[in-house]
Design an enzyme around this catalytic site. Structure first.
Site, PDB file in Angstrom:
ATOM      1  N   GLN A 189       0.628 -44.028  -9.213  1.00 23.80           N
ATOM      2  CA  GLN A 189       1.036 -42.943 -10.107  1.00 23.80           C
ATOM      3  C   GLN A 189       0.343 -43.110 -11.458  1.00 23.80           C
ATOM      4  OE1 GLN A 189       4.317 -41.049  -9.309  1.00 23.80           O
ATOM      5  NE2 GLN A 189       3.811 -39.627 -10.929  1.00 23.80           N
ATOM      6  N   PHE A 190      -0.924 -42.690 -11.541  1.00 16.26           N
ATOM      7  CA  PHE A 190      -1.678 -42.857 -12.779  1.00 16.26           C
ATOM      8  C   PHE A 190      -1.053 -42.070 -13.933  1.00 16.26           C
ATOM      9  CE2 PHE A 190      -3.546 -38.932 -11.285  1.00 16.26           C
ATOM     10  CZ  PHE A 190      -3.885 -38.247 -12.446  1.00 16.26           C
ATOM     11  N   THR A 191      -0.268 -41.045 -13.621  1.00 14.66           N
ATOM     12  CA  THR A 191       0.316 -40.214 -14.677  1.00 14.66           C
ATOM     13  C   THR A 191       1.344 -40.960 -15.514  1.00 14.66           C
ATOM     14  OG1 THR A 191       1.981 -39.296 -13.173  1.00 14.66           O
ATOM     15  CG2 THR A 191      -0.108 -38.082 -13.398  1.00 14.66           C
TER      16      THR A 191
END
Length: 147
Positions: A75-77
């Site tokens: 989950q890079f966000t």
């Protein structure tokens, strides 16, 4: 490294309407990797007491104690910065090649526990279904120490 940890009754992740990972009772980990993360940030404590013990007492048993399952989703966000403009900046996230290597090492570390570990598909557009138990949601942050 940032992890949104959710205690779940069940959870699954799909890519193109195909389930690629699913678990029953355990933890769903949404994992963000920063460019400064090293192997030292991977050593998460699986001993956190997040579950009821056999007598029903809350906060007494770990994921290992209950032989729970873990779903890990990249989950890079989690490193999105919304302080300027109308779009988040993801400059705090590691580049995909670096992030994938660290993510895979983290999954390998978790697999050493002997628990059932399922994953999403790194870099894919995923649909995550989470049946949060409690609800229990924790934000775990572990940043690399400056050299």
């Amino acid at each position: 490294m940032k992890i949104v940890l959710q205690r779940v009754q069940r959870s699954q992740v799909s890519v193109n309407q195909h389930i690629v990972g699913q678990i029953n009772q355990g933890l769903t980990l949404l994992v963000g990797i920063s460019p400064t993360d090293t192997d030292a940030e991977l050593q998460w404590r699986l001993e956190l007491r997040l579950f009821r013990d056999p007598e029903g007492n809350p906060w007494q048993a770990s994921i290992q104690d209950i032989q729970g399952e873990i779903l890990v989703v990249s989950q890079f966000t989690l490193y999105g910065d919304c302080r300027k403009g109308r779009r988040p900046s993801f400059s705090g996230s590691a580049k995909p090649d670096q992030a994938e290597q660290i993510y895979e090492k983290f999954v390998a570390f978790l697999r050493q526990s002997g628990l059932k570990i399922e994953t999403g598909q790194f870099g894919a557009m995923m649909q995550v279904e989470i049946s949060n138990d409690g609800p229990v949601t924790l934000l775990l942050e572990r940043e690399a120490k400056p050299a």
